[in-house]
Write a protein that holds these residues in place. Structure first.
Motif, PDB file in Angstrom:
ATOM      1  N   ILE A 113      59.815  13.163  56.317  1.00  0.00           N
ATOM      2  CA  ILE A 113      58.781  13.732  56.850  1.00  0.00           C
ATOM      3  C   ILE A 113      59.221  15.346  56.666  1.00  0.00           C
ATOM      4  N   TYR A 114      60.241  15.580  57.333  1.00  0.00           N
ATOM      5  CA  TYR A 114      60.781  16.815  57.005  1.00  0.00           C
ATOM      6  C   TYR A 114      60.969  17.622  55.734  1.00  0.00           C
ATOM      7  N   GLN A 115      61.451  16.834  54.996  1.00  0.00           N
ATOM      8  CA  GLN A 115      61.683  17.092  53.545  1.00  0.00           C
ATOM      9  C   GLN A 115      60.399  17.357  52.848  1.00  0.00           C
ATOM     10  N   GLU A 116      59.355  16.453  52.973  1.00  0.00           N
ATOM     11  CA  GLU A 116      58.065  16.493  52.520  1.00  0.00           C
ATOM     12  C   GLU A 116      57.338  17.926  53.090  1.00  0.00           C
ATOM     13  N   ARG A 117      57.413  18.196  54.333  1.00  0.00           N
ATOM     14  CA  ARG A 117      56.835  19.464  54.917  1.00  0.00           C
ATOM     15  C   ARG A 117      57.814  20.679  54.349  1.00  0.00           C
TER      16      ARG A 117
ATOM     17  N   LEU B 200      56.550  21.297  50.964  1.00  0.00           N
ATOM     18  CA  LEU B 200      55.228  22.086  50.904  1.00  0.00           C
ATOM     19  C   LEU B 200      55.277  23.639  51.239  1.00  0.00           C
ATOM     20  N   TYR B 201      56.121  23.810  52.361  1.00  0.00           N
ATOM     21  CA  TYR B 201      56.561  25.195  52.642  1.00  0.00           C
ATOM     22  C   TYR B 201      56.952  26.089  51.530  1.00  0.00           C
ATOM     23  N   LEU B 202      57.972  25.317  50.786  1.00  0.00           N
ATOM     24  CA  LEU B 202      58.587  26.091  49.525  1.00  0.00           C
ATOM     25  C   LEU B 202      57.365  26.317  48.346  1.00  0.00           C
TER      26      LEU B 202
END
Length: 155
Positions: free
Chosen positions: A119-123, A126-128
């Motif tokens: 989940i954090y990697q997906e987030r 998205l942030y990037l």
């Protein structure tokens, strides 16, 4: 506002209570959590686990998911001391279990952590993407390469 009877409120109303308690505007909350403009206003029934776990919780870890989605419990989860006590209690509970049960509990914890990492990697992805779009980095990149080439040719 009295927070004791929040079960009767909608998810949107509870989220607005939290946003106001944090002294934020809806717009600022949406920006901080990488949600689209107007997301809060457009909440009909609920918020998906993916949205809460991937976007809201990483920015506002103290927001109680159960309270937000169901109106039960406190709006704000316990402090770090309470979490440490809970972790200590969990450790002592595991110690008193047979080896097979210990392994099962630990494997479940590992699986949960792996899901959180995903989940954090997906987030983060998205942030990037948001950062790249906001700062138009893809348009600046050729200029950066040119500057880098000049630096390397002078060395």
């Amino acid at each position: 506002m009295n927070l004791e009877n929040t079960e009767k409120l909608s998810v949107k109303e509870r989220l607005m209570i939290f946003i106001n308690a944090e002294n934020l505007s809806q717009s600022k909350f949406e920006k901080m959590t990488n949600l689209s403009n107007g997301y809060v206003n457009n909440i009909r029934n609920s918020i998906s686990d993916k949205i809460f776990d991937g976007r809201i919780h990483p920015v506002f870890p103290k927001l109680n998911k159960i309270w937000l989605l169901h109106g039960e419990g406190e709006m704000i989860v316990g402090n770090n001391d309470e979490q440490k006590n809970e972790d200590d209690n969990n450790a002592s509970i595991i110690k008193n279990k047979p080896h097979d049960e210990q392994m099962e509990i630990l494997l479940n914890k590992i699986e949960n952590l792996e899901q959180k990492i995903e989940i954090y990697q997906e987030r983060d992805a998205l942030y990037l993407k948001s950062i790249i779009a906001f700062f138009e980095i893809d348009k600046v990149k050729p200029e950066i390469k040119e500057i880098d080439n000049k630096k390397s040719s002078t060395n």
